[in-house]
Design a protein around this motif. Structure first.
Motif, mmCIF file in Angstrom:
data_model
loop_
_atom_site.group_PDB
_atom_site.id
_atom_site.type_symbol
_atom_site.label_atom_id
_atom_site.label_comp_id
_atom_site.label_asym_id
_atom_site.label_seq_id
_atom_site.Cartn_x
_atom_site.Cartn_y
_atom_site.Cartn_z
ATOM 1 N N ALA A 173 0.879 -1.146 0.064
ATOM 2 C CA ALA A 173 0.014 -0.148 0.030
ATOM 3 C C ALA A 173 0.762 1.305 0.036
ATOM 4 C CB ALA A 173 -1.018 -0.140 1.159
ATOM 5 N N GLY A 174 1.950 1.192 0.809
ATOM 6 C CA GLY A 174 2.788 2.228 0.722
ATOM 7 C C GLY A 174 3.436 2.596 -0.708
ATOM 8 N N ASP B 154 1.006 4.339 -2.679
ATOM 9 C CA ASP B 154 1.039 5.928 -2.233
ATOM 10 C C ASP B 154 2.145 6.500 -3.179
ATOM 11 O OD1 ASP B 154 -1.066 6.046 -0.548
ATOM 12 O OD2 ASP B 154 -0.191 5.529 0.959
ATOM 13 N N ASP B 155 3.600 5.771 -3.074
ATOM 14 C CA ASP B 155 4.521 6.646 -3.792
ATOM 15 C C ASP B 155 4.366 6.604 -5.134
ATOM 16 O OD1 ASP B 155 5.873 6.709 -1.264
ATOM 17 O OD2 ASP B 155 7.106 4.877 -1.569
ATOM 18 N N CYS C 214 1.612 6.756 -6.926
ATOM 19 C CA CYS C 214 0.701 7.949 -7.120
ATOM 20 C C CYS C 214 1.351 9.075 -6.970
ATOM 21 C CB CYS C 214 -0.787 7.627 -6.057
ATOM 22 S SG CYS C 214 -1.589 6.094 -6.349
ATOM 23 N N ASP C 215 2.029 9.334 -5.970
ATOM 24 C CA ASP C 215 2.565 10.542 -5.695
ATOM 25 C C ASP C 215 3.814 10.921 -7.025
ATOM 26 O OD1 ASP C 215 1.164 11.005 -3.456
ATOM 27 O OD2 ASP C 215 3.040 10.329 -2.366
ATOM 28 N N ARG D 299 -5.768 0.296 -1.822
ATOM 29 C CA ARG D 299 -5.173 1.620 -1.783
ATOM 30 C C ARG D 299 -5.315 2.703 -3.045
ATOM 31 N NH1 ARG D 299 -1.720 3.879 2.000
ATOM 32 N NH2 ARG D 299 -3.022 2.283 3.264
ATOM 33 N N GLU E 180 -8.456 3.997 -3.535
ATOM 34 C CA GLU E 180 -8.723 5.103 -2.584
ATOM 35 C C GLU E 180 -8.041 6.489 -2.843
ATOM 36 O OE1 GLU E 180 -8.691 2.451 1.908
ATOM 37 O OE2 GLU E 180 -7.006 3.454 0.966
ATOM 38 N N ARG E 181 -7.146 6.154 -3.859
ATOM 39 C CA ARG E 181 -6.338 7.359 -4.063
ATOM 40 C C ARG E 181 -6.777 7.991 -5.617
ATOM 41 N NH1 ARG E 181 -1.112 8.451 -2.209
ATOM 42 N NH2 ARG E 181 -1.423 10.119 -3.712
ATOM 43 N N LEU F 265 -5.091 9.886 -11.052
ATOM 44 C CA LEU F 265 -5.074 10.833 -10.058
ATOM 45 C C LEU F 265 -5.803 12.118 -10.268
ATOM 46 C CD1 LEU F 265 -3.488 9.883 -7.405
ATOM 47 C CD2 LEU F 265 -2.807 8.408 -9.398
#
Length: 228
Positions: free
Chosen positions: A132-133, A136-137, A139-140, A202, A205-206, A227
């Motif tokens: 999940a982390g 996140d990375d 997506c960023d 995740r 969610e993002r 995104l």
């Protein structure tokens, strides 16, 4: 554990390359995963955990000769196969690195000129400590307007699932280093399912969903998100 995994996947690079390219239905899946990235000519796409490079030609088709394709993997023998598979393309770059810490800075061997439009990760998140982390990375990394696409194998939910899942479980155990263990502290299939669920959840969610599908007898889950 990372060194052990590198040695394991490097040793079986030839077999994985054969599976990656010859499994029934896999070419159609890879083409669909590339399409889900919503790429246009001139775009830049990064594949995290590119393996032997089976996806890279499909991504190159999408971005054209004016775009950029970067594949990242941590296993050298696997990358050597990816480089050979894409040698004819001068805009496809294969780098050795960790998908959770991709070598994409200004000093990287293939520095990116501009934004990253999409990240693709197929059959990767199950190998990560914090899937999940990692999502996140990624997506960023693409930021607003970018796309992240995940494709991963998990037990089928179809009516014909029992025999399919029996084969799937055998593959999971055989592909979990080291394969010589008779017992694992945590069941490999359950651990894989948990990681895949965490990653795909995740991403939902993002990002705004643009793909949520199953393929290859219901075993492969494909999730794509844009995104905002």
């Amino acid at each position: 554990m990372a060194t052990e995994s590198q040695a394991f996947y490097g040793r079986w690079a030839r077999l994985y390359d054969l599976i990656a390219r010859r499994t029934p239905g896999i070419a159609r899946l890879r083409r669909r995963a590339a399409a889900a990235c919503r790429l246009e000519p001139g775009d830049t796409v990064v594949e995290m955990g590119c393996g032997t490079g089976a996806n890279l030609p499909y991504l190159r088709e999408r971005v054209g000769p004016e775009g950029t394709v970067i594949g990242i993997d941590f296993t050298r023998p696997v990358l050597e196969r990816a480089r050979r598979a894409t040698a004819e393309y001068d805009n496809v770059h294969v780098l050795q690195g960790d998908a959770t810490q991709p070598p994409l800075g200004s000093d990287a061997p293939a520095a990116i000129d501009g934004e990253i439009d999409a990240v693709l990760a197929t059959f990767v998140v199950g190998m990560l400590d914090d899937p999940a982390g990692a999502v996140d990375d990624w997506c960023d990394l693409v930021g607003p307007g970018g796309t992240v696409v995940l494709a991963n194998a998990a037990p089928s939910q179809e009516w014909y699932a029992p025999p399919v899942n029996a084969v799937f479980r055998a593959i999971v155990v055989l592909s979990t280093p080291p394969t010589t263990r008779l017992r694992y502290e945590t069941d490999p299939q359950r651990r894989l399912e948990e990681k895949i669920d965490a990653a795909h959840t995740r991403l939902r969610e993002r990002a705004v969903a643009i793909a949520d599908e199953t393929h290859v007898f219901g075993v492969v889950r494909l999730t794509g998100g844009r995104l905002e």
